[in-house]
Design a protein around this motif. Structure first.
Motif, PDB file in Angstrom:
ATOM      1  N   VAL A  11       0.822  -1.047   0.031  1.00 55.76           N
ATOM      2  CA  VAL A  11       0.025   0.035   0.135  1.00 55.76           C
ATOM      3  C   VAL A  11       0.758   1.154   0.061  1.00 55.76           C
ATOM      4  CG1 VAL A  11      -1.746   1.532   1.245  1.00 55.76           C
ATOM      5  CG2 VAL A  11      -2.015  -1.140   1.286  1.00 55.76           C
ATOM      6  N   ILE A  72      -2.854   0.642  -4.115  1.00 55.84           N
ATOM      7  CA  ILE A  72      -2.683  -0.853  -3.776  1.00 55.84           C
ATOM      8  C   ILE A  72      -2.019  -1.370  -4.987  1.00 55.84           C
ATOM      9  CG2 ILE A  72      -3.858  -3.008  -3.041  1.00 55.84           C
ATOM     10  CD1 ILE A  72      -5.698  -1.073  -1.676  1.00 55.84           C
ATOM     11  N   ALA A  99      -6.043  -4.957   0.681  1.00 55.39           N
ATOM     12  CA  ALA A  99      -4.611  -5.168   0.197  1.00 55.39           C
ATOM     13  C   ALA A  99      -4.247  -6.429   0.502  1.00 55.39           C
ATOM     14  CB  ALA A  99      -3.680  -4.171   0.723  1.00 55.39           C
ATOM     15  N   HIS A 102      -6.195  -8.497  -2.099  1.00 54.10           N
ATOM     16  CA  HIS A 102      -5.673  -8.297  -3.391  1.00 54.10           C
ATOM     17  C   HIS A 102      -4.366  -8.771  -3.719  1.00 54.10           C
ATOM     18  CE1 HIS A 102      -2.962  -5.684  -6.122  1.00 54.10           C
ATOM     19  NE2 HIS A 102      -4.106  -5.620  -6.620  1.00 54.10           N
TER      20      HIS A 102
END
Length: 135
Positions: A11, A72, A99, A102
């Motif tokens: 991030v 991100i 995140a 992800h």
């Protein structure tokens, strides 16, 4: 202008973002982005399952009308820029939880039903990884 960082899920937080739409900094002179960066680090330090995503601060992501902005990203995955966050623990937790999801995804796409409530409505752009476009 460029500073190397370790590759991997991260991030990137704009640490010079405004505190809010009408305020540049708080009463102690701290910018919203700096407060969000600290909140991200604090939440991450307290939760081992969120420590697989690096928090990386940098000045200005050029999304100034969407204060408290983050990017991100992870190698080979679609990235996302999000903004309009309050620089607090709730926002930091939602950002880091997204995140982490992800990072665990195959291509950077997290199903909407798995998004933390705190990131819904905050997406600004998606960015394809180098060498790809999104379909």
């Amino acid at each position: 202008m460029l500073e190397p960082v370790a590759p991997g899920p991260s991030v990137v937080v704009c640490n010079t973002c405004r505190l809010g739409a009408d305020e540049r900094e708080d009463g102690e002179g701290r910018r919203g982005g700096a407060l969000l960066e600290q909140a991200l680090r604090d939440v991450q330090a307290a939760d081992p399952k969120l420590q697989g995503v690096a928090v990386q601060g940098m000045p200005c992501l050029f999304a100034c009308t969407r204060h408290c902005t983050v990017h991100i990203r992870a190698p080979g995955k679609v990235g996302y820029v999000l903004g309009d966050f309050a620089p607090d623990e709730d926002a930091a937790r939602a950002i880091l939880e997204y995140a982490a999801a992800h990072a665990a995804s195959e291509e950077g796409r997290v199903p909407f039903r798995e998004w933390p409530q705190g990131v819904k409505g905050h997406f600004i752009t998606r960015t394809p990884p180098e060498g790809f476009v999104c379909t």
